[in-house]
Design an enzyme around this catalytic site. Structure first.
Site, short mmCIF file in Angstrom:
data_model
loop_
_atom_site.label_atom_id
_atom_site.label_comp_id
_atom_site.label_asym_id
_atom_site.label_seq_id
_atom_site.Cartn_x
_atom_site.Cartn_y
_atom_site.Cartn_z
N SER A 144 0.86 -1.19 0.00
CA SER A 144 0.00 0.00 0.00
C SER A 144 0.88 1.23 0.00
O SER A 144 1.97 1.23 0.60
CB SER A 144 -0.89 0.03 1.25
OG SER A 144 -1.49 1.30 1.38
N TYR A 158 -1.91 -0.74 10.14
CA TYR A 158 -1.98 -1.10 8.71
C TYR A 158 -0.70 -0.66 7.99
O TYR A 158 -0.09 -1.44 7.25
CB TYR A 158 -3.20 -0.43 8.09
CG TYR A 158 -3.40 -0.72 6.61
CD1 TYR A 158 -3.79 -1.98 6.17
CD2 TYR A 158 -3.22 0.28 5.66
CE1 TYR A 158 -3.99 -2.24 4.82
CE2 TYR A 158 -3.42 0.03 4.30
CZ TYR A 158 -3.81 -1.23 3.88
OH TYR A 158 -4.00 -1.49 2.55
#
Ligand code: NDP
Length: 249
Positions: A144, A158
């Site tokens: 990501s 995350y």
């Protein structure tokens, strides 16, 4: 007209392919001529629908229920793929979960799941895959852009899980370089899926942070992945590559 498909006779395994970016990757690899096995955990109906849709188009796709948080189930899914198709050329580690919120509110179960799926699942799948993978194969991790830039609060865990893929990708590229296997980490910015809908709570804030002022589409990420696993990308390895609409510009 040149109609040669770039992934003809290749076999791919997509970890987490029932929905979103993973499903788009399955469709795109199939359209390039690959036979594909994908896993799912909670969406049997979507998985079945995808297999039927692909079969109707004459493609060779199987779905395997395997929780990426369960190392034995994940390894077994890869072994089943090799038994079914006879080999393995491409691994895409796409399955991921998004723990979100103030750190003090994130539960131990959410932390454990994020570590198990976003990090350990990538290690386990890669470990099993390289036992079977042909020389010249391809490994793609779906990381990501939040590994590099996290301009809003709530995503610390995350971001940490996705940042870990940057180092893993480099290390594994070194391990597998002698076999001509490339390993790359694709880092999308906001992409319209169930995980991060373009009409969701965070969307208007995130969109303002992007040069292009819009969310990405799952098929845009899939097309980038198709390039990286194809024959023209054989000199790209160990890289973390953004596809983020200018989120980090
Ligand atoms: P979705 O939540 O829309 O889809 C996730 C997919 O992963 C589903 O197919 C799901 O299958 C599968 N999956 C999740 N957990 C497991 C598990 N434990 N075992 C097996 N499969 C699992 O997510 P996206 O498509 O948006 O995200 C895909 C990847 O892209 C993730 O790694 C995510 O972190 C990353 N990403 C997404 C961005 C975005 O904005 N959407 C941006 C940057 C990165 P099932 O439903 O069957 O459990």
């Amino acid at each position: 007209m040149n109609t040669t498909k770039s992934l003809k006779e290749k076999v791919a395994f997509v970890q987490g392919g029932s929905r979103g970016i993973g499903a788009a990757i399955v469709k795109r690899l199939v359209s390039e001529g690959a036979a594909v096995a994908f896993t799912y955990r909670s969406s049997p109906d979507e998985a079945q629908k995808l297999v039927e849709q692909m079969a109707a188009a004459g493609s060779n796709v199987i779905a395997i229920r395997a929780d990426s948080a369960d190392p034995e189930a994940l390894s077994q899914a890869i072994r089943q793929t090799v038994e079914h198709f006879g080999k393995l050329d491409i691994l895409v580690n796409n399955a991921g979960v998004l723990p979100w919120g103030p750190l003090e509110d994130i539960t131990l179960a959410e932390i454990d799941l994020a570590l198990a799926v976003n990090i350990r699942g990538v290690i386990i799948a890669s470990q099993e895959a390289v036992r079977h993978m042909s020389d010249g194969g391809r490994i793609i991790n779906i990381g990501s852009i939040n590994a590099d830039r996290i301009p809003v609060a709530g995503g610390a865990v995350y971001a940490m899980t996705k940042a870990s893929l940057v180092g893993f990708t480099k290390g594994l590229a070194r391990d597998l370089g002698p076999r001509g296997i490339t390993v790359n980490n694709v880092q999308p910015g906001p992409v319209d899926t169930d995980m991060n809908p373009a009409n969701g709570e965070a969307a208007s804030q995130l969109t303002q942070l992007m040069a292009l002022g819009r969310y990405g589409k799952d098929e845009e990420v899939a097309s980038f992945v198709a390039y990286l696993v194809g024959p023209e990308a054989g000199f790209i390895t160990g890289a973390s590559l953004s596809i983020d609409g200018g989120f980090s510009a």
